[in-house]
Design a protein around this motif. Structure first.
Motif, mmCIF file in Angstrom:
data_model
loop_
_atom_site.group_PDB
_atom_site.id
_atom_site.type_symbol
_atom_site.label_atom_id
_atom_site.label_comp_id
_atom_site.label_asym_id
_atom_site.label_seq_id
_atom_site.Cartn_x
_atom_site.Cartn_y
_atom_site.Cartn_z
ATOM 1 N N UNK A 140 0.804 -1.229 0.000
ATOM 2 C CA UNK A 140 0.000 0.000 0.000
ATOM 3 C C UNK A 140 0.836 1.279 0.000
ATOM 4 N N UNK A 141 2.164 1.166 -0.099
ATOM 5 C CA UNK A 141 2.997 2.368 -0.159
ATOM 6 C C UNK A 141 2.901 3.232 1.080
ATOM 7 N N UNK A 142 2.853 2.611 2.245
ATOM 8 C CA UNK A 142 2.663 3.358 3.497
ATOM 9 C C UNK A 142 3.982 3.728 4.159
ATOM 10 N N UNK B 289 -1.739 -7.672 8.214
ATOM 11 C CA UNK B 289 -2.695 -7.019 9.099
ATOM 12 C C UNK B 289 -2.061 -5.984 9.998
ATOM 13 N N UNK B 290 -0.910 -6.345 10.576
ATOM 14 C CA UNK B 290 -0.252 -5.397 11.489
ATOM 15 C C UNK B 290 0.307 -4.198 10.720
ATOM 16 N N UNK B 291 0.737 -4.424 9.484
ATOM 17 C CA UNK B 291 1.196 -3.298 8.669
ATOM 18 C C UNK B 291 0.028 -2.380 8.319
ATOM 19 N N UNK B 292 -1.110 -2.973 7.985
ATOM 20 C CA UNK B 292 -2.266 -2.178 7.595
ATOM 21 C C UNK B 292 -2.942 -1.496 8.774
ATOM 22 N N UNK B 293 -2.529 -1.833 10.001
ATOM 23 C CA UNK B 293 -3.023 -1.090 11.167
ATOM 24 C C UNK B 293 -2.703 0.397 11.032
ATOM 25 N N UNK B 294 -1.652 0.714 10.294
ATOM 26 C CA UNK B 294 -1.278 2.117 10.066
ATOM 27 C C UNK B 294 -2.447 2.889 9.465
ATOM 28 N N UNK B 295 -3.266 2.189 8.664
ATOM 29 C CA UNK B 295 -4.342 2.859 7.929
ATOM 30 C C UNK B 295 -5.702 2.735 8.616
#
Length: 216
Positions: A72-74, A136-142
Motif C-alpha cells: 500500500x505504499x505506506x 494485518x499489522x502493517x495495515x493497522x497504520x491505515x
C-alpha cells in the motif's frame, strides 16, 4: 543453501536481451553510475503492486529515482524502538545520505492492501486480525482512515477515498521523522502526494492549498 534454485529461464533470457541492447548502448552511463555513486533527484514510495511501474509513469532513467516499495505504499510513524524498520531506514537513507530534493508518496487505484485494511476493519477478514499476520499489522497504520471514510455509502468510492487518504497518512507520518522535518524547514526537501488510476492512466497530485487531489 540448497533450497535456492537457478533463476527462471525467462528472466535469464530477458537479462541477456537487456545486456545486449540497453546496457551495450549505454556502457559509459552505467560505468559512471557505478564509479560516481547515485545522486537521485527524488525518492518515490509506492506500493509493491506489479501494475505500478514508477519509472515508466514518470519516464525516469537509471539513477534518477530512489524507489522504496511496500504494501500500500505506506510510511509508518517515527518509532526508534530498535526493531526492524525497512521503510523508515529507506527514508532515513534518502533524506540524510542521498539528500534527495523531493519525496513522493504514490498511491494507486484497486490497491489490494487498502482493500485488505477495509475488509479487516469491517470484520470480513479475521485472518488479518491475527497477531501473526504481517499484512494485518502493517495495515493497522491505515485503520484511522476506515473510520474517516465510513460515511461513504458506496464501497468503491469508499475504497478510493481510503487509497488517497493512505497517501495523506503517510505524508503526516513523514513529518514525525525529525530529520525529515529538519530538511523541510531548511528548504532542502519537499514532500508530495500522488495517486495513480491504473486503468485510466491518470495521475493526480495532492494540492495542499485546496486539500484535494487534482489531475496533473
Amino acid at each position: 543453501m540448497q533450497i535456492a534454485r537457478p533463476l527462471p529461464q525467462y528472466l535469464i533470457q530477458r537479462y541477456h536481451g537487456w545486456k545486449a541492447t540497453t546496457h551495450a548502448e549505454n556502457k559509459a552511463w552505467y560505468r559512471r553510475l557505478a564509479d560516481e555513486g547515485q545522486r537521485p533527484r527524488a525518492m518515490i514510495i509506492s506500493c509493491c503492486d506489479s501494475r505500478i511501474h514508477v519509472t515508466s509513469i514518470f519516464g525516469a532513467d537509471e539513477g534518477e529515482f530512489f524507489i522504496h516499495r511496500n504494501i500500500a505504499g505506506l510510511v509508518p510513524p517515527y518509532a526508534p524502538d530498535g526493531d526492524y524498520h525497512g521503510t523508515s531506514a529507506a527514508v532515513e537513507y534518502a533524506v540524510t545520505v542521498l539528500k534527495v530534493a523531493n519525496l513522493v508518496v504514490l498511491g494507486h487505484s484497486k490497491c489490494g492492501g487498502v482493500k485488505g485494511c477495509h475488509d479487516m476493519c469491517a470484520g470480513n477478514a479475521p485472518q488479518l486480525e491475527e497477531k501473526t499476520s504481517f499484512i494485518g499489522r502493517w495495515m493497522d497504520i491505515l485503520r484511522p482512515s476506515y473510520q474517516r471514510q465510513s460515511g461513504i455509502a458506496d464501497e468503491e468510492a469508499r475504497l478510493e477515498a481510503m487509497e488517497k487518504d493512505a497517501v495523506l497518512v503517510s505524508l503526516e507520518n513523514l513529518l514525525s521523522f525529525p530529520f525529515v522535518k529538519s530538511a523541510i524547514e531548511a528548504e532542502e526537501l519537499s514532500l508530495h502526494g500522488a495517486w495513480n488510476d491504473i486503468g485510466a492512466g491518470i495521475v493526480e497530485y495532492f494540492d495542499g492549498e485546496t486539500g484535494r487531489f487534482v489531475p496533473v
